[in-house]
Design a protein around this motif. Structure first.
Motif, PDB file in Angstrom:
ATOM      1  N   PRO A  38       0.840  -1.207   0.000  1.00  0.00           N
ATOM      2  CA  PRO A  38       0.000   0.000   0.000  1.00  0.00           C
ATOM      3  C   PRO A  38       0.868   1.248   0.000  1.00  0.00           C
ATOM      4  O   PRO A  38       2.014   1.207   0.406  1.00  0.00           O
ATOM      5  CB  PRO A  38      -0.795  -0.119   1.296  1.00  0.00           C
ATOM      6  N   ALA A  39       0.336   2.357  -0.469  1.00  0.00           N
ATOM      7  CA  ALA A  39       1.100   3.607  -0.489  1.00  0.00           C
ATOM      8  C   ALA A  39       1.472   4.012   0.924  1.00  0.00           C
ATOM      9  O   ALA A  39       0.736   3.772   1.858  1.00  0.00           O
ATOM     10  CB  ALA A  39       0.264   4.703  -1.152  1.00  0.00           C
ATOM     11  N   THR A  40       2.631   4.653   1.071  1.00  0.00           N
ATOM     12  CA  THR A  40       3.104   4.976   2.421  1.00  0.00           C
ATOM     13  C   THR A  40       2.225   6.003   3.117  1.00  0.00           C
ATOM     14  O   THR A  40       2.114   6.002   4.327  1.00  0.00           O
ATOM     15  CB  THR A  40       4.541   5.527   2.382  1.00  0.00           C
ATOM     16  N   PHE A  41       1.566   6.850   2.311  1.00  0.00           N
ATOM     17  CA  PHE A  41       0.747   7.858   2.981  1.00  0.00           C
ATOM     18  C   PHE A  41      -0.501   7.264   3.595  1.00  0.00           C
ATOM     19  O   PHE A  41      -1.193   7.913   4.341  1.00  0.00           O
ATOM     20  CB  PHE A  41       0.372   8.997   2.030  1.00  0.00           C
ATOM     21  N   GLU A  42      -0.764   5.997   3.279  1.00  0.00           N
ATOM     22  CA  GLU A  42      -1.953   5.374   3.871  1.00  0.00           C
ATOM     23  C   GLU A  42      -1.795   5.131   5.357  1.00  0.00           C
ATOM     24  O   GLU A  42      -2.737   4.749   6.031  1.00  0.00           O
ATOM     25  CB  GLU A  42      -2.255   4.047   3.166  1.00  0.00           C
TER      26      GLU A  42
ATOM     27  N   CYS B  17       9.014  12.203  18.395  1.00  0.00           N
ATOM     28  CA  CYS B  17      10.332  12.784  18.120  1.00  0.00           C
ATOM     29  C   CYS B  17      10.999  12.079  16.950  1.00  0.00           C
ATOM     30  O   CYS B  17      11.660  12.697  16.125  1.00  0.00           O
ATOM     31  CB  CYS B  17      11.262  12.641  19.328  1.00  0.00           C
ATOM     32  N   LEU B  18      10.793  10.762  16.872  1.00  0.00           N
ATOM     33  CA  LEU B  18      11.453  10.005  15.820  1.00  0.00           C
ATOM     34  C   LEU B  18      10.849  10.285  14.457  1.00  0.00           C
ATOM     35  O   LEU B  18      11.559  10.586  13.508  1.00  0.00           O
ATOM     36  CB  LEU B  18      11.346   8.497  16.117  1.00  0.00           C
ATOM     37  N   ASN B  19       9.521  10.152  14.352  1.00  0.00           N
ATOM     38  CA  ASN B  19       8.959  10.243  13.009  1.00  0.00           C
ATOM     39  C   ASN B  19       7.667  11.027  12.910  1.00  0.00           C
ATOM     40  O   ASN B  19       6.972  10.915  11.933  1.00  0.00           O
ATOM     41  CB  ASN B  19       8.742   8.828  12.446  1.00  0.00           C
ATOM     42  N   GLY B  20       7.337  11.855  13.894  1.00  0.00           N
ATOM     43  CA  GLY B  20       6.091  12.602  13.768  1.00  0.00           C
ATOM     44  C   GLY B  20       6.287  14.063  13.479  1.00  0.00           C
ATOM     45  O   GLY B  20       5.350  14.786  13.179  1.00  0.00           O
ATOM     46  N   VAL B  21       7.526  14.510  13.533  1.00  0.00           N
ATOM     47  CA  VAL B  21       7.820  15.936  13.389  1.00  0.00           C
ATOM     48  C   VAL B  21       8.142  16.234  11.925  1.00  0.00           C
ATOM     49  O   VAL B  21       8.926  15.513  11.309  1.00  0.00           O
ATOM     50  CB  VAL B  21       9.014  16.316  14.284  1.00  0.00           C
ATOM     51  N   PRO B  22       7.551  17.271  11.338  1.00  0.00           N
ATOM     52  CA  PRO B  22       7.831  17.555   9.923  1.00  0.00           C
ATOM     53  C   PRO B  22       9.243  18.079   9.699  1.00  0.00           C
ATOM     54  O   PRO B  22       9.742  18.910  10.445  1.00  0.00           O
ATOM     55  CB  PRO B  22       6.795  18.613   9.538  1.00  0.00           C
ATOM     56  N   GLY B  48      17.342  12.022  -1.918  1.00  0.00           N
ATOM     57  CA  GLY B  48      16.248  12.069  -0.954  1.00  0.00           C
ATOM     58  C   GLY B  48      16.721  11.846   0.465  1.00  0.00           C
ATOM     59  O   GLY B  48      16.158  12.397   1.420  1.00  0.00           O
ATOM     60  N   LEU B  49      17.780  11.043   0.619  1.00  0.00           N
ATOM     61  CA  LEU B  49      18.226  10.703   1.967  1.00  0.00           C
ATOM     62  C   LEU B  49      19.127  11.749   2.596  1.00  0.00           C
ATOM     63  O   LEU B  49      19.486  11.632   3.762  1.00  0.00           O
ATOM     64  CB  LEU B  49      18.956   9.349   1.937  1.00  0.00           C
ATOM     65  N   GLY B 130       8.375  11.226   9.136  1.00  0.00           N
ATOM     66  CA  GLY B 130       9.020   9.920   9.025  1.00  0.00           C
ATOM     67  C   GLY B 130       8.067   8.774   8.807  1.00  0.00           C
ATOM     68  O   GLY B 130       8.449   7.726   8.296  1.00  0.00           O
ATOM     69  N   THR B 131       6.771   8.972   9.171  1.00  0.00           N
ATOM     70  CA  THR B 131       5.816   7.886   8.961  1.00  0.00           C
ATOM     71  C   THR B 131       5.597   7.637   7.477  1.00  0.00           C
ATOM     72  O   THR B 131       5.204   6.553   7.074  1.00  0.00           O
ATOM     73  CB  THR B 131       4.457   8.223   9.598  1.00  0.00           C
ATOM     74  N   GLU B 132       5.859   8.656   6.651  1.00  0.00           N
ATOM     75  CA  GLU B 132       5.645   8.465   5.224  1.00  0.00           C
ATOM     76  C   GLU B 132       6.865   7.825   4.554  1.00  0.00           C
ATOM     77  O   GLU B 132       6.745   6.969   3.697  1.00  0.00           O
ATOM     78  CB  GLU B 132       5.360   9.823   4.574  1.00  0.00           C
ATOM     79  N   HIS B 133       8.033   8.295   4.937  1.00  0.00           N
ATOM     80  CA  HIS B 133       9.262   7.721   4.375  1.00  0.00           C
ATOM     81  C   HIS B 133      10.378   8.033   5.344  1.00  0.00           C
ATOM     82  O   HIS B 133      10.410   9.113   5.933  1.00  0.00           O
ATOM     83  CB  HIS B 133       9.559   8.353   3.011  1.00  0.00           C
ATOM     84  N   ALA B 134      11.307   7.089   5.500  1.00  0.00           N
ATOM     85  CA  ALA B 134      12.341   7.251   6.514  1.00  0.00           C
ATOM     86  C   ALA B 134      13.233   8.455   6.260  1.00  0.00           C
ATOM     87  O   ALA B 134      13.899   8.937   7.178  1.00  0.00           O
ATOM     88  CB  ALA B 134      13.196   5.992   6.601  1.00  0.00           C
ATOM     89  N   LYS B 135      13.259   9.003   5.051  1.00  0.00           N
ATOM     90  CA  LYS B 135      14.112  10.169   4.830  1.00  0.00           C
ATOM     91  C   LYS B 135      13.620  11.371   5.616  1.00  0.00           C
ATOM     92  O   LYS B 135      14.363  12.319   5.831  1.00  0.00           O
ATOM     93  CB  LYS B 135      14.171  10.513   3.349  1.00  0.00           C
ATOM     94  N   TRP B 136      12.353  11.329   6.022  1.00  0.00           N
ATOM     95  CA  TRP B 136      11.796  12.438   6.782  1.00  0.00           C
ATOM     96  C   TRP B 136      11.891  12.221   8.291  1.00  0.00           C
ATOM     97  O   TRP B 136      11.224  12.912   9.050  1.00  0.00           O
ATOM     98  CB  TRP B 136      10.335  12.665   6.396  1.00  0.00           C
TER      99      TRP B 136
END
Lengths: 152, 191
Positions: A38-42, B17-22, B48-49, B130-136
């Protein structure tokens, strides 16, 4: 005749190179997810028609309800459950993430007869909000203190 | 040092702190020319990384998935001459249109170019979590440890460099309170 053709070919070739250089290929800066993933934004965006929170009555025991919260994880679930457990009129409060690949959690609440699970959840969140605002104030205060101490 | 804060709170803050902050990271790469031996998408992945210094006051996150809004993107350009000798392209050569949002360190190797090879790309960085992609990810390490005292814990945060650790913790606390407040509205709709 021949010379003219050659120059025309050259000018066409120049045009092609110019066009080629102005076309750029776009890439997403990251690994593309697998075909069936699934897409990561999900993980945090609600899909069309998906509600953030739904509830259902639990018929096995009186005054119990099960809330399903979409696109949230332990970060919120654990906090809600612990706050509900502090309410003396809450008989049961528990949460679980049914499957790690599905981003939601399920919260089950059972209360005493004169109290409803929805009320309990509502009150728990109100308490949490006041706690977080005081927490935020404390954090800012201590950061300010630390900054002042460093600057001295 | 956190005192008298319930454990689920402290843990929620640690998780955020790990992956919720933009944080800013390159998301779209437009490759105009790439004659290096590294494939376009591999180059885009590496870009991207790279952690980018983030300024949360000026830029806002996008609420939807479509990312075509101007005020939340920062463009970085890697425009290189054909090299004379074999050399490693470092992150310091990325030029940003914003004076603050740029790579945390100028010494991150991106690609190695042989004589005659050229790379010319436009990269667009946007805010993400970070929840979308680890680079964030905003932090590399966030650990909660107990001390001998009652109800006292220590939260240790190691940042990627995009945001200072104090900013990360502050943003995490804000993010947590936003999440809970947003939740409250939804619950009142259900009940």
């Amino acid at each position: 005749g021949g010379c003219q053709d050659l120059s025309r070919v050259q000018s066409v070739a120049d045009e092609v190179t110019k066009v080629k250089r102005s076309i750029s290929r776009e890439f997403h800066a990251g690994v593309e997810p697998a075909m069936n993933a699934p897409a990561t934004f999900e993980a945090f965006l609600l899909l069309d028609g998906e509600k953030k929170i739904t509830h259902a009555k639990d018929t096995k025991v009186p005054n119990a309800a099960i809330f399903t919260v979409n696109k949230e994880d332990h970060t919120l679930g654990n906090i809600l459950m612990q706050q509900l457990l502090r309410d003396p009129q809450v008989l049961f409060a528990g949460y679980k993430v049914p499957h790690p690949l599905e981003h939601k959690f399920v919260l089950r609440v059972q209360t005493t007869p004169d109290y409803s699970p929805q009320e309990a959840l509502s009150n728990a969140i109100t308490d949490l909000i006041s706690e977080t605002s005081s927490l935020e104030a404390r954090f800012r205060e201590s950061l300010r203190e630390r900054r002042d101490a460093v600057n001295d | 040092m956190m005192r008298n804060i319930p454990l689920p709170y402290a843990n929620a803050i640690r998780r955020i702190c790990l992956n919720g902050v933009p944080v800013f990271a390159i998301d779209k790469v437009s490759v105009r020319e790439n004659s290096s031996v590294m494939a376009d998408e591999a180059l885009a992945h590496r870009l991207g990384l790279i952690p980018l210094k983030t300024d949360l006051t000026e830029f806002k996150e996008l609420k939807s998935v479509d990312t075509d809004h101007d005020t939340s993107k920062v463009m970085l350009i890697l425009d290189l001459e054909e090299s004379d000798a074999t050399r490693t392209v470092l992150s310091g050569e990325l030029t940003s249109e914003d004076r603050f949002v740029k790579p945390v360190s100028a010494d991150i190797p991106i690609v190695v170019l042989a004589p005659g090879q050229k790379v010319w790309i436009d990269a667009y960085a946007r805010l993400g979590r970070g929840t979308e992609h680890a680079k964030w990810n905003s932090a590399n390490i966030a650990v909660l440890t107990e001390t001998d005292e009652d109800e006292e814990r220590i939260l240790t945060v190691e940042s990627t460099g995009a945001l200072p650790p104090e900013q990360i913790v502050l943003s995490a606390v804000e993010e947590l309170s936003n999440r809970i407040s947003g939740f409250k509205e939804l619950v009142s709709q259900v009940a």
